[in-house]
Design an enzyme around this catalytic site. Structure first.
Site, PDB file in Angstrom:
ATOM      1  CE1 TYR A 104       3.615  -4.475  11.655  1.00  0.00           C
ATOM      2  CE2 TYR A 104       2.346  -3.191  13.236  1.00  0.00           C
ATOM      3  CZ  TYR A 104       2.928  -3.311  11.991  1.00  0.00           C
ATOM      4  OH  TYR A 104       2.812  -2.285  11.081  1.00  0.00           O
ATOM      5  CG  MET A 141      -1.734   1.319   1.255  1.00  0.00           C
ATOM      6  SD  MET A 141      -2.897   1.431   2.607  1.00  0.00           S
ATOM      7  CE  MET A 141      -1.800   1.705   3.967  1.00  0.00           C
TER       8      MET A 141
HETATM    9  N1  LIG Z   1      -0.920   0.036   6.924  1.00  0.00           N
HETATM   10  C1  LIG Z   1      -0.827   0.723   8.055  1.00  0.00           C
HETATM   11  O1  LIG Z   1      -1.841   1.153   8.645  1.00  0.00           O
HETATM   12  C2  LIG Z   1       0.513   1.016   8.624  1.00  0.00           C
HETATM   13  C3  LIG Z   1       1.677   0.505   8.083  1.00  0.00           C
HETATM   14  N2  LIG Z   1       2.877   0.810   8.669  1.00  0.00           N
HETATM   15  C4  LIG Z   1       4.114   0.290   8.116  1.00  0.00           C
HETATM   16  O2  LIG Z   1       4.268   0.796   6.794  1.00  0.00           O
HETATM   17  C5  LIG Z   1       4.985  -0.157   5.981  1.00  0.00           C
HETATM   18  C6  LIG Z   1       4.183  -0.439   4.737  1.00  0.00           C
HETATM   19  O3  LIG Z   1       2.930  -1.004   5.119  1.00  0.00           O
HETATM   20  P1  LIG Z   1       1.782  -1.298   4.050  1.00  0.00           P
HETATM   21  O4  LIG Z   1       2.164  -0.715   2.757  1.00  0.00           O
HETATM   22  O5  LIG Z   1       0.504  -0.966   4.693  1.00  0.00           O
HETATM   23  O6  LIG Z   1       1.847  -2.886   3.977  1.00  0.00           O
HETATM   24  P2  LIG Z   1       1.559  -3.838   2.731  1.00  0.00           P
HETATM   25  O7  LIG Z   1       1.221  -5.179   3.291  1.00  0.00           O
HETATM   26  O8  LIG Z   1       0.607  -3.224   1.799  1.00  0.00           O
HETATM   27  O9  LIG Z   1       2.976  -3.887   2.016  1.00  0.00           O
HETATM   28  C7  LIG Z   1       4.081  -4.535   2.574  1.00  0.00           C
HETATM   29  C8  LIG Z   1       4.827  -5.210   1.478  1.00  0.00           C
HETATM   30  O10 LIG Z   1       5.966  -5.894   2.050  1.00  0.00           O
HETATM   31  C9  LIG Z   1       6.164  -7.061   1.290  1.00  0.00           C
HETATM   32  N3  LIG Z   1       6.870  -8.107   2.026  1.00  0.00           N
HETATM   33  C10 LIG Z   1       6.497  -8.689   3.189  1.00  0.00           C
HETATM   34  N4  LIG Z   1       7.354  -9.670   3.506  1.00  0.00           N
HETATM   35  C11 LIG Z   1       8.289  -9.714   2.506  1.00  0.00           C
HETATM   36  C12 LIG Z   1       9.420 -10.529   2.242  1.00  0.00           C
HETATM   37  N5  LIG Z   1       9.773 -11.521   3.068  1.00  0.00           N
HETATM   38  N6  LIG Z   1      10.147 -10.285   1.138  1.00  0.00           N
HETATM   39  C13 LIG Z   1       9.805  -9.305   0.272  1.00  0.00           C
HETATM   40  N7  LIG Z   1       8.729  -8.492   0.454  1.00  0.00           N
HETATM   41  C14 LIG Z   1       7.981  -8.714   1.562  1.00  0.00           C
HETATM   42  C15 LIG Z   1       4.764  -7.539   0.958  1.00  0.00           C
HETATM   43  O11 LIG Z   1       4.828  -8.392  -0.161  1.00  0.00           O
HETATM   44  P3  LIG Z   1       3.811  -9.630  -0.319  1.00  0.00           P
HETATM   45  O12 LIG Z   1       2.514  -8.998  -0.743  1.00  0.00           O
HETATM   46  O13 LIG Z   1       4.463 -10.482  -1.360  1.00  0.00           O
HETATM   47  O14 LIG Z   1       3.719 -10.290   1.031  1.00  0.00           O
HETATM   48  C16 LIG Z   1       4.003  -6.252   0.716  1.00  0.00           C
HETATM   49  O15 LIG Z   1       3.951  -5.917  -0.649  1.00  0.00           O
HETATM   50  C17 LIG Z   1       5.219  -1.367   6.882  1.00  0.00           C
HETATM   51  O16 LIG Z   1       6.487  -1.279   7.450  1.00  0.00           O
HETATM   52  C18 LIG Z   1       4.156  -1.212   7.968  1.00  0.00           C
HETATM   53  O17 LIG Z   1       4.553  -1.852   9.153  1.00  0.00           O
HETATM   54  C19 LIG Z   1       2.970   1.640   9.749  1.00  0.00           C
HETATM   55  C20 LIG Z   1       1.850   2.184  10.310  1.00  0.00           C
HETATM   56  C21 LIG Z   1       0.532   1.887   9.807  1.00  0.00           C
HETATM   57  C1  LIG Z   2      -0.256   1.808  13.401  1.00  0.00           C
HETATM   58  C2  LIG Z   2      -0.831   0.439  13.298  1.00  0.00           C
HETATM   59  O1  LIG Z   2      -2.199   0.538  13.025  1.00  0.00           O
HETATM   60  C3  LIG Z   2      -2.948  -0.625  12.840  1.00  0.00           C
HETATM   61  O2  LIG Z   2      -3.316  -1.302  13.987  1.00  0.00           O
HETATM   62  P1  LIG Z   2      -4.829  -1.398  14.499  1.00  0.00           P
HETATM   63  O3  LIG Z   2      -5.304  -0.045  14.897  1.00  0.00           O
HETATM   64  O4  LIG Z   2      -4.831  -2.483  15.480  1.00  0.00           O
HETATM   65  O5  LIG Z   2      -5.570  -1.860  13.179  1.00  0.00           O
HETATM   66  P2  LIG Z   2      -6.973  -1.984  12.518  1.00  0.00           P
HETATM   67  O6  LIG Z   2      -7.009  -1.031  11.384  1.00  0.00           O
HETATM   68  O7  LIG Z   2      -7.178  -3.420  12.177  1.00  0.00           O
HETATM   69  O8  LIG Z   2      -8.102  -1.640  13.621  1.00  0.00           O
HETATM   70  C4  LIG Z   2      -8.470  -0.372  13.996  1.00  0.00           C
HETATM   71  C5  LIG Z   2      -9.723  -0.355  14.836  1.00  0.00           C
HETATM   72  O9  LIG Z   2     -10.850  -0.537  13.968  1.00  0.00           O
HETATM   73  C6  LIG Z   2     -11.795  -1.424  14.558  1.00  0.00           C
HETATM   74  N1  LIG Z   2     -12.599  -2.089  13.504  1.00  0.00           N
HETATM   75  C7  LIG Z   2     -13.954  -2.008  13.389  1.00  0.00           C
HETATM   76  N2  LIG Z   2     -14.377  -2.754  12.352  1.00  0.00           N
HETATM   77  C8  LIG Z   2     -13.252  -3.277  11.775  1.00  0.00           C
HETATM   78  C9  LIG Z   2     -13.068  -4.130  10.659  1.00  0.00           C
HETATM   79  O10 LIG Z   2     -14.008  -4.566   9.977  1.00  0.00           O
HETATM   80  N3  LIG Z   2     -11.783  -4.465  10.372  1.00  0.00           N
HETATM   81  C10 LIG Z   2     -10.702  -3.989  11.112  1.00  0.00           C
HETATM   82  N4  LIG Z   2      -9.445  -4.375  10.762  1.00  0.00           N
HETATM   83  N5  LIG Z   2     -10.868  -3.191  12.188  1.00  0.00           N
HETATM   84  C11 LIG Z   2     -12.128  -2.834  12.508  1.00  0.00           C
HETATM   85  C12 LIG Z   2     -10.910  -2.381  15.345  1.00  0.00           C
HETATM   86  O11 LIG Z   2     -11.686  -3.056  16.320  1.00  0.00           O
HETATM   87  C13 LIG Z   2      -9.892  -1.406  15.940  1.00  0.00           C
HETATM   88  O12 LIG Z   2     -10.458  -0.781  17.074  1.00  0.00           O
HETATM   89  C14 LIG Z   2      -2.305  -1.554  11.891  1.00  0.00           C
HETATM   90  O13 LIG Z   2      -2.540  -1.010  10.647  1.00  0.00           O
HETATM   91  C15 LIG Z   2      -0.828  -1.747  12.072  1.00  0.00           C
HETATM   92  O14 LIG Z   2      -0.305  -2.365  10.896  1.00  0.00           O
HETATM   93  C16 LIG Z   2      -0.110  -0.499  12.422  1.00  0.00           C
HETATM   94  O15 LIG Z   2       1.087  -0.381  12.157  1.00  0.00           O
END
Ligand SMILES: NC(=O)C1=CN([C@@H]2O[C@H](COP(=O)(O)OP(=O)(O)OC[C@H]3O[C@@H](n4cnc5c(N)ncnc54)[C@H](OP(=O)(O)O)[C@@H]3O)[C@@H](O)[C@H]2O)C=CC1
Ligand SMILES: C[C@H]1O[C@H](OP(=O)(O)OP(=O)(O)OC[C@H]2O[C@@H](n3cnc4c(=O)[nH]c(N)nc43)[C@H](O)[C@@H]2O)[C@@H](O)[C@@H](O)C1=O
Length: 312
Positions: free
Chosen positions: A134, A11
């Protein structure tokens, strides 16, 4: 500048690659995916990074998922993230890559603590149980960057984003994050004419969501000048909302008139997670996408994925 983005089709990684192409077209960009190198393989990762010799790395690869996915597979979230982060960061140190931006997470901060959370709050109190494995991996990655910078004179810094959402999110109702899951659930209810949508938890937990393309655009601008950053830097939109408010915004984006019901057997996670991003703001961080605009963009992206799926 030769640039390596890991997680190049995730993403955030997709937005980073898009923004890089727009803002810095003269850079040599390598946005890699698992097929290029499995980052849990330390030797293969070291060979790849040594050969490429990038000037900067944005390390955005990780095993990432919503709250239910992390509770169901805590071992994978700890183990794979430790492997990926130690592979990438140790390979970068060995190759003396001068700059690396590690994408950390706000889960490194305690579950029950002051809000908004400051960069110095990491390890100040116990972690949120749902995100523990995590978070421990993210803390290890964060510390590795801090130590490498101090010990070897490298510019390895950590971006600490709030929850993220964006057009390249994963629309899984079981494993996705809140906003993508909410949009999919509300869309499905609207299409089916269902009177209600099931919200996980009680709807009262609060989260701060930042639009991933805003974060990506700013990171691209900052590449090459991370020496101005502190060891870790909070990057959030600046406002939190309740889960109910996010579902309301999803209802507006979709144009759904049904109601919500609450599944309190599902986890709510930490009651609030809001970052103090004033240090980043002093460096020019000013995300501009409103929740309404961002939701509309993500919903449009979701509709486009459905259309592509139906056409194939
Ligand atoms: N989404 C969120 O709400 C948040 C995300 N982050 C951090 O931001 C960063 C990006 O997250 P986001 O874009 O949402 O995550 P995504 O899951 O969309 O992207 C992560 C990517 O990492 C790749 N990946 C995982 N394991 C491996 C591996 N062993 N070798 C090569 N590639 C790998 C995945 O590939 P594949 O699809 O093949 O598994 C995937 O494309 C991460 O570090 C995440 O922890 C921080 C805060 C919030
Ligand atoms: C910064 C950090 O942020 C994230 O952690 P999280 O906040 O635990 O993630 P979440 O998006 O799954 O939940 C947020 C809230 O939303 C409520 N909720 C309601 N309804 C649904 C629902 O349908 N799905 C989900 N997933 N949550 C729901 C759920 O109960 C919770 O209260 C990760 O992205 C993590 O990768 C990261 O790095």
């Amino acid at each position: 500048m030769r640039v390596l983005i890991t997680g190049g089709r995730g993403m955030l990684g997709t937005s980073l690659a898009e923004q890089w192409a727009i803002k810095r077209p003269d850079d040599e960009l390598h946005a890699i995916v698992r097929a290029d190198v499995d980052l849990t393989d330390k030797a293969a990762t070291a060979r790849y990074i040594e050969k490429l010799a990038p000037d900067t790395i944005v390390h955005a690869a990780a095993v990432v998922g919503g709250i239910a996915a992390k509770l169901a597979n805590p071992t994978r979230y700890l183990l794979d993230n430790l492997l990926v982060d130690t592979s990438v960061i140790s390979a970068a140190i060995d190759a003396r890559v001068p700059e690396l931006l590690y994408i950390g997470s706000a889960v490194v901060y305690p579950e029950q603590f002051r809000q908004p959370l400051l960069e110095g709050d990491m390890l100040a109190a116990p972690l949120e149980p749902a995100n523990e494995g995590y978070a421990i991996a993210k803390i290890a990655g964060t510390k590795l960057c801090e130590y490498a910078s101090a010990e070897f004179g490298l510019r390895y810094r950590v971006a600490v984003p709030s929850n993220l959402y964006g057009p390249h999110d994963h629309f899984s109702p079981t494993h996705g994050h809140l906003i993508a899951a909410a949009l999919k659930k509300v869309h499905d209810a609207s299409v089916a004419g269902a009177p209600t949508v099931s919200v996980w938890g009680d709807g009262l937990a609060r989260r701060e969501f930042t639009y991933a393309p805003d974060l990506a655009a700013w990171i691209v601008d900052q590449a090459g000048r991370l020496e101005t950053w502190p060891a870790l830097l909070n990057l959030g939109q600046g406002t939190d909302h309740s889960i109910n408010e996010y579902y309301d915004a999803a209802r507006t984006a979709v144009g759904y008139s049904g109601d919500f019901e609450y599944d309190t057997d599902k986890p709510s996670g930490t009651p609030q997670r809001l970052l103090d991003s004033s240090r980043a703001r002093a460096l020019g961080w000013a995300p501009s996408t409103t929740l309404e605009r961002g939701m509309a963009n993500v919903y449009a992206a979701y509709l486009a994925t459905i259309e592509r799926h139906n056409a194939s």
